[in-house]
Design a protein around this motif. Structure first.
Motif, PDB file in Angstrom:
ATOM      1  N   LEU A  14      13.622  14.045  -0.363  1.00  0.00           N
ATOM      2  CA  LEU A  14      12.645  13.534   0.592  1.00  0.00           C
ATOM      3  C   LEU A  14      12.475  14.500   1.763  1.00  0.00           C
ATOM      4  O   LEU A  14      11.344  14.793   2.184  1.00  0.00           O
ATOM      5  N   GLU A  15      13.585  15.004   2.277  1.00  0.00           N
ATOM      6  CA  GLU A  15      13.507  15.955   3.374  1.00  0.00           C
ATOM      7  C   GLU A  15      12.863  17.264   2.922  1.00  0.00           C
ATOM      8  O   GLU A  15      12.045  17.860   3.641  1.00  0.00           O
ATOM      9  N   GLN A  16      13.208  17.712   1.715  1.00  0.00           N
ATOM     10  CA  GLN A  16      12.653  18.973   1.203  1.00  0.00           C
ATOM     11  C   GLN A  16      11.151  18.856   0.967  1.00  0.00           C
ATOM     12  O   GLN A  16      10.389  19.773   1.294  1.00  0.00           O
ATOM     13  N   SER A  17      10.721  17.741   0.389  1.00  0.00           N
ATOM     14  CA  SER A  17       9.287  17.583   0.113  1.00  0.00           C
ATOM     15  C   SER A  17       8.495  17.460   1.409  1.00  0.00           C
ATOM     16  O   SER A  17       7.368  17.957   1.509  1.00  0.00           O
ATOM     17  N   ALA A  18       9.073  16.810   2.415  1.00  0.00           N
ATOM     18  CA  ALA A  18       8.395  16.714   3.709  1.00  0.00           C
ATOM     19  C   ALA A  18       8.248  18.095   4.347  1.00  0.00           C
ATOM     20  O   ALA A  18       7.200  18.410   4.934  1.00  0.00           O
ATOM     21  N   SER A  36       0.836  -1.207   0.000  1.00  0.00           N
ATOM     22  CA  SER A  36       0.000   0.000   0.000  1.00  0.00           C
ATOM     23  C   SER A  36       0.872   1.258   0.000  1.00  0.00           C
ATOM     24  O   SER A  36       0.558   2.246  -0.676  1.00  0.00           O
ATOM     25  N   PHE A  37       1.980   1.203   0.735  1.00  0.00           N
ATOM     26  CA  PHE A  37       2.891   2.348   0.772  1.00  0.00           C
ATOM     27  C   PHE A  37       3.600   2.515  -0.570  1.00  0.00           C
ATOM     28  O   PHE A  37       3.813   3.644  -1.033  1.00  0.00           O
ATOM     29  N   MET A  38       3.946   1.399  -1.216  1.00  0.00           N
ATOM     30  CA  MET A  38       4.559   1.464  -2.553  1.00  0.00           C
ATOM     31  C   MET A  38       3.615   2.160  -3.530  1.00  0.00           C
ATOM     32  O   MET A  38       4.042   3.000  -4.333  1.00  0.00           O
ATOM     33  N   ALA A  39       2.326   1.800  -3.453  1.00  0.00           N
ATOM     34  CA  ALA A  39       1.351   2.418  -4.364  1.00  0.00           C
ATOM     35  C   ALA A  39       1.233   3.915  -4.091  1.00  0.00           C
ATOM     36  O   ALA A  39       1.149   4.725  -5.024  1.00  0.00           O
ATOM     37  N   GLU A  40       1.251   4.306  -2.826  1.00  0.00           N
ATOM     38  CA  GLU A  40       1.159   5.727  -2.489  1.00  0.00           C
ATOM     39  C   GLU A  40       2.368   6.496  -3.013  1.00  0.00           C
ATOM     40  O   GLU A  40       2.226   7.608  -3.537  1.00  0.00           O
ATOM     41  N   ILE A  41       3.556   5.906  -2.869  1.00  0.00           N
ATOM     42  CA  ILE A  41       4.764   6.572  -3.376  1.00  0.00           C
ATOM     43  C   ILE A  41       4.666   6.742  -4.887  1.00  0.00           C
ATOM     44  O   ILE A  41       4.990   7.815  -5.437  1.00  0.00           O
ATOM     45  N   ALA A  42       4.231   5.692  -5.581  1.00  0.00           N
ATOM     46  CA  ALA A  42       4.141   5.755  -7.037  1.00  0.00           C
ATOM     47  C   ALA A  42       3.138   6.814  -7.491  1.00  0.00           C
ATOM     48  O   ALA A  42       3.351   7.488  -8.505  1.00  0.00           O
ATOM     49  N   ILE A  43       2.047   6.985  -6.753  1.00  0.00           N
ATOM     50  CA  ILE A  43       1.012   7.938  -7.145  1.00  0.00           C
ATOM     51  C   ILE A  43       1.404   9.368  -6.779  1.00  0.00           C
ATOM     52  O   ILE A  43       1.328  10.283  -7.596  1.00  0.00           O
ATOM     53  N   TYR A  44       1.862   9.567  -5.551  1.00  0.00           N
ATOM     54  CA  TYR A  44       2.230  10.909  -5.106  1.00  0.00           C
ATOM     55  C   TYR A  44       3.568  11.355  -5.685  1.00  0.00           C
ATOM     56  O   TYR A  44       3.872  12.545  -5.724  1.00  0.00           O
ATOM     57  N   GLY A  45       4.394  10.395  -6.114  1.00  0.00           N
ATOM     58  CA  GLY A  45       5.705  10.729  -6.651  1.00  0.00           C
ATOM     59  C   GLY A  45       6.767  10.839  -5.584  1.00  0.00           C
ATOM     60  O   GLY A  45       7.957  10.826  -5.891  1.00  0.00           O
ATOM     61  N   LEU A  46       6.349  10.929  -4.314  1.00  0.00           N
ATOM     62  CA  LEU A  46       7.266  11.066  -3.180  1.00  0.00           C
ATOM     63  C   LEU A  46       6.617  10.418  -1.956  1.00  0.00           C
ATOM     64  O   LEU A  46       5.387  10.345  -1.868  1.00  0.00           O
ATOM     65  N   PRO A  47       7.424   9.947  -0.990  1.00  0.00           N
ATOM     66  CA  PRO A  47       6.835   9.331   0.203  1.00  0.00           C
ATOM     67  C   PRO A  47       5.976  10.290   1.018  1.00  0.00           C
ATOM     68  O   PRO A  47       4.967   9.897   1.593  1.00  0.00           O
ATOM     69  N   VAL A  48       6.403  11.559   1.103  1.00  0.00           N
ATOM     70  CA  VAL A  48       5.621  12.586   1.803  1.00  0.00           C
ATOM     71  C   VAL A  48       5.488  13.771   0.857  1.00  0.00           C
ATOM     72  O   VAL A  48       6.490  14.337   0.418  1.00  0.00           O
ATOM     73  N   ARG A  49       4.246  14.121   0.530  1.00  0.00           N
ATOM     74  CA  ARG A  49       4.027  15.216  -0.405  1.00  0.00           C
ATOM     75  C   ARG A  49       2.725  15.926  -0.048  1.00  0.00           C
ATOM     76  O   ARG A  49       1.897  15.396   0.696  1.00  0.00           O
ATOM     77  N   MET A  50       2.533  17.105  -0.578  1.00  0.00           N
ATOM     78  CA  MET A  50       1.319  17.873  -0.340  1.00  0.00           C
ATOM     79  C   MET A  50       0.072  17.051  -0.662  1.00  0.00           C
ATOM     80  O   MET A  50       0.044  16.294  -1.634  1.00  0.00           O
ATOM     81  N   ARG A  51      -0.951  17.195   0.169  1.00  0.00           N
ATOM     82  CA  ARG A  51      -2.210  16.472  -0.057  1.00  0.00           C
ATOM     83  C   ARG A  51      -3.049  17.201  -1.104  1.00  0.00           C
ATOM     84  O   ARG A  51      -3.160  18.418  -1.088  1.00  0.00           O
ATOM     85  N   HIS A  52      -3.670  16.403  -2.000  1.00  0.00           N
ATOM     86  CA  HIS A  52      -4.569  16.990  -2.991  1.00  0.00           C
ATOM     87  C   HIS A  52      -5.472  15.897  -3.538  1.00  0.00           C
ATOM     88  O   HIS A  52      -5.059  14.734  -3.670  1.00  0.00           O
ATOM     89  N   TRP A  53      -6.719  16.263  -3.890  1.00  0.00           N
ATOM     90  CA  TRP A  53      -7.688  15.259  -4.321  1.00  0.00           C
ATOM     91  C   TRP A  53      -7.263  14.524  -5.588  1.00  0.00           C
ATOM     92  O   TRP A  53      -7.631  13.370  -5.805  1.00  0.00           O
ATOM     93  N   SER A  54      -6.468  15.176  -6.480  1.00  0.00           N
ATOM     94  CA  SER A  54      -6.077  14.536  -7.740  1.00  0.00           C
ATOM     95  C   SER A  54      -5.228  13.293  -7.501  1.00  0.00           C
ATOM     96  O   SER A  54      -5.285  12.333  -8.276  1.00  0.00           O
ATOM     97  N   PHE A  55      -4.440  13.284  -6.414  1.00  0.00           N
ATOM     98  CA  PHE A  55      -3.643  12.100  -6.104  1.00  0.00           C
ATOM     99  C   PHE A  55      -4.546  10.934  -5.715  1.00  0.00           C
ATOM    100  O   PHE A  55      -4.228   9.774  -5.976  1.00  0.00           O
TER     101      PHE A  55
END
Length: 465
Positions: free
Chosen positions: A129-133, A37-56
């Motif tokens: 990763l640190e910058q996107s977080a 599930s975490f792999m799928a989230e990374i693939a969709i968001y492009g990063l492990p931690v990224r801004m939340r948005h409905w398009s993702f």
């Protein structure tokens, strides 16, 4: 599970030592096993931690559907940097993750050698990763302070324009000059020196002072829509500008991955195949299982040898690197790896012999659903491969005028673009932009016949502001 992890760690360390022995050069790679599930989230968001948005969320649902249908399997996600970060699915077998380890080392070698990766990494930073977080945290604070509706409106516009950056200019740019240029003043005379004593009195003005001429903005067509809106949005608050600039910075980070996809995936596939082949410490059964996974990754067919109408970048890149290394040697391949991107790679090194061997062709799809072969010409094949990659995959749209009343004029260069706009989608994006710009916004384009069209937004009301 612990035993499998220990076995994988042992193989990974020995594969890394073998990679160094064979001349691969890479920053340290931090590997992490994560749930599917975490792999799928990374693939969709492009990063492990990224801004939340409905398009993702929509992309996540699409990814889950593809996985359920058996059309998608994510073995790994790797982020170049210093160090590199690689995530592997826990559900992968030891053989699959052994292959993934070798594949990631190939990616890391490519990212460190390639000049495009080096240039954009220097601009966007090597600690993504640190910058996107940190960016995601700032946006969470904005959500708490300003509410979801206001923040979402900014993200709607920024993410709709995320590919509209000018990759030929630096990430960190200064604004255009505020004046069109001041005329040279004559040397001061006793009279002007005398009059200067009074120019600051109420109602007085220096005789030589002229109103500053407002420069034409932008002075030339501005392709970086994210940058222009962030710099010149007439009513944008600092936190709103910050979101636009955050999205833009991430777009700069991802550009080399996009522009070198065929080269990069092919290089990683070449090296994972070679490393596995030369890793004589791997048990035969594990090696055979890993090579079966390799064959699945680089196969040209849609399944059961069905003809594939879409290109597999792993297959094309792998075959091209094997072709180059066989004929020109590994050192020449490393030079190409350093100097090229997909555009020069395909145009210079996809030759007629290889295109014929791979059975490449250009096809056309009719409105009635019929698909037919259009061309086997080498130049046509090259350009068909590259066409979707032009301009970061986005239509060529530029800001051409910021009027005195604050209205914004955009123009679609449909002749250079070589394709028309999806007018319905363009209207939707234009509405997002107008809501953020808070002034009228118009877009000049042409329909599929070449007839000029203008899409325009009305000035938003107070409720929208």
């Amino acid at each position: 599970m612990k035993e499998e992890a220990a076995t994988l760690a042992s193989y990974a360390a020995r594969i890394e030592a073998l990679a160094v022995e064979l001349g691969l050069d890479f920053h340290r790679v931090d590997f992490e096993l994560v749930p599917n599930s975490f792999m799928a989230e990374i693939a969709i968001y492009g990063l492990p931690v990224r801004m939340r948005h409905w398009s993702f969320g929509l992309r996540y649902i699409q990814q889950l559907v593809q996985q359920k249908m058996g059309n998608s399997h994510i073995f790994e996600v790797m982020f170049p940097g210093d160090p590199c970060h690689a995530y592997m699915a826990e559900s992968n077998s030891v053989a699959e993750n052994t292959l993934v380890t070798a594949h990631v080392l190939g990616h890391a070698d490519f990212a460190r050698r390639n000049q495009l990766f080096a240039r954009f990494g220097a601009m966007a930073g090597m600690h993504i990763l640190e910058q996107s977080a940190a960016r995601a945290h700032r946006i969470e604070l904005a959500l708490q302070r300003h509410g979801q509706d206001k923040v979402e409106a900014i993200l709607d516009a920024a993410l709709a324009l995320e590919q509209h950056v000018d990759i030929n200019l630096p990430l960190h740019r200064v604004r255009y000059p505020d004046t069109a240029g001041a005329a040279a003043l004559p040397p001061p005379s006793p009279l002007t020196t005398f009059s200067q004593r009074y120019q600051h009195l109420p109602g007085e003005r220096a005789a030589t002072e002229q109103p500053a001429e407002r420069p034409l903005l932008p002075p030339q067509a501005e392709n970086d829509l994210l940058w222009f809106i962030a710099q010149y949005g007439p009513e944008l608050a600092d936190w709103e500008r910050d979101i636009f600039l955050a999205v833009r910075e991430e777009s700069f980070y991802f550009y080399p991955v996009y522009a070198c996809q065929i080269m990069n995936e092919g290089w990683a596939s070449y090296w994972h195949a070679r490393l596995l082949r030369e890793a004589d410490f791997l048990p035969p059964a594990l090696y055979l299982s890993a090579i079966k996974s390799h064959s699945d990754v680089v196969r040209p067919y849609a399944g059961e040898r069905q003809l594939a109408l879409s290109l597999n970048p792993y297959h094309l890149g792998f075959c091209m690197w094997e072709h180059i290394i066989e004929r020109q040697g590994l050192e020449k391949a490393r030079q190409i790896c350093r100097d090229d991107d997909d555009f020069s790679f395909i145009r210079n090194y996809l030759d007629a012999e290889l295109a014929d061997a791979l059975g490449l062709f250009v096809h056309e799809s009719r409105h009635d659903g019929e698909t037919r072969l259009a061309s086997r010409d080498l130049q046509a094949i090259r350009e068909a491969i590259l066409a979707p990659k032009y301009n970061y995959g986005a239509p060529c749209i530029a800001v051409t005028l910021l009027n005195d009343d604050g209205s914004l004029v955009l123009r679609h260069d449909h002749q250079r673009d070589g394709r028309g706009l999806d007018l319905e989608q363009a209207e939707r994006v234009l509405a997002y932009v107008a809501k953020v710009w808070r002034r009228p916004v118009s877009l000049h384009t042409a329909d599929f016949r070449g007839t000029p069209r203008m899409l325009g937004s009305v000035k938003p009301g107070k409720a929208d502001q």
